[in-house]
Design a protein around this motif. Structure first.
Motif, short mmCIF file in Angstrom:
data_model
loop_
_atom_site.label_atom_id
_atom_site.label_comp_id
_atom_site.label_asym_id
_atom_site.label_seq_id
_atom_site.Cartn_x
_atom_site.Cartn_y
_atom_site.Cartn_z
N LEU A 102 0.58 -1.01 -0.15
CA LEU A 102 -0.23 0.30 -0.35
C LEU A 102 0.81 1.24 -0.29
CD1 LEU A 102 -3.08 1.40 0.40
CD2 LEU A 102 -2.68 1.04 2.47
N GLU A 103 1.77 1.05 1.15
CA GLU A 103 2.64 2.26 0.51
C GLU A 103 3.74 2.32 -0.61
OE1 GLU A 103 5.35 1.80 3.41
OE2 GLU A 103 3.56 1.60 5.02
N ASP A 104 3.90 0.98 -1.25
CA ASP A 104 4.55 1.53 -2.43
C ASP A 104 3.15 2.28 -3.46
OD1 ASP A 104 6.73 0.67 -1.41
OD2 ASP A 104 6.89 -1.30 -2.21
N ILE A 105 1.91 1.27 -3.33
CA ILE A 105 1.25 2.38 -4.05
C ILE A 105 1.09 3.84 -3.50
CG2 ILE A 105 -1.05 2.02 -4.70
CD1 ILE A 105 -0.71 -0.92 -4.56
N GLN A 106 1.14 4.32 -3.40
CA GLN A 106 0.87 5.57 -2.24
C GLN A 106 1.69 6.03 -2.90
OE1 GLN A 106 -0.20 4.75 1.72
NE2 GLN A 106 -2.68 5.37 1.29
N ALA A 107 2.85 6.02 -2.82
CA ALA A 107 4.43 6.07 -2.89
C ALA A 107 4.16 6.57 -4.76
CB ALA A 107 5.01 5.99 -2.85
N LYS A 108 3.62 5.56 -5.81
CA LYS A 108 3.74 5.80 -6.93
C LYS A 108 2.48 6.65 -7.99
CE LYS A 108 5.42 3.42 -10.13
NZ LYS A 108 6.55 4.30 -11.21
N ALA A 109 1.56 6.97 -6.44
CA ALA A 109 -0.04 7.45 -6.81
C ALA A 109 0.58 8.60 -6.74
CB ALA A 109 -1.45 6.99 -6.24
N ALA A 110 1.56 9.47 -5.26
CA ALA A 110 1.23 10.57 -5.77
C ALA A 110 3.02 10.52 -6.74
CB ALA A 110 2.59 11.05 -3.95
N ARG A 150 12.58 -7.09 -3.33
CA ARG A 150 12.71 -5.12 -3.44
C ARG A 150 14.11 -4.09 -2.84
NH1 ARG A 150 6.53 -3.47 -1.61
NH2 ARG A 150 5.37 -5.46 -1.92
N GLN A 151 13.53 -3.21 -3.58
CA GLN A 151 15.15 -2.53 -3.24
C GLN A 151 14.89 -2.05 -1.65
OE1 GLN A 151 16.57 0.12 -5.94
NE2 GLN A 151 17.23 -1.38 -7.23
#
Length: 107
Positions: free
Chosen positions: A56-64, A101-102
């Motif tokens: 979810l954090e990765d998705i939110q970062a990509k969306a941002a 993941r990195q």
């Protein structure tokens, strides 16, 4: 020459060759395409899913990065998947290798 200038020159040359035609009933065509667009954008169902907080954090970062709401991004990815338009990037272009993941940078 940049991409936009080249594209503009190609469009102008195409127009000058007479390759462009007027749409006979423009208002009807606009209404038809507007109807198709609005029908495809109707979101009439709600879905709840459980995903890892990291995803979810990765998705939110990509969306941002894309300047869109994360739920819109998720809906778009799902839509592209079910319509067969979701294309996986080649392994050399991804930031993740072998499914790992990195490490994240901390601010």
């Amino acid at each position: 020459m940049d991409k936009e200038s080249k594209l503009e020159e190609e469009i102008l040359a195409s127009f000058e060759r007479g390759e462009w035609q007027s749409v006979p009933n423009l208002k009807a065509e606009i209404a038809r395409f507007a109807s198709i667009a609005s029908a495809s954008l109707v979101k009439d169902k709600r879905v709840n899913i459980r995903i890892s907080s990291r995803d979810l954090e990765d998705i939110q970062a990509k969306a941002a990065e894309e300047a869109i709401p994360y739920q819109t991004l998720m809906a778009s990815v799902l839509h592209k998947f079910v319509t067969g338009r979701l294309v996986e990037p080649s392994p050399s272009l991804t930031s993740r290798s072998s499914g790992t993941r990195q490490k994240r940078r901390t601010p």
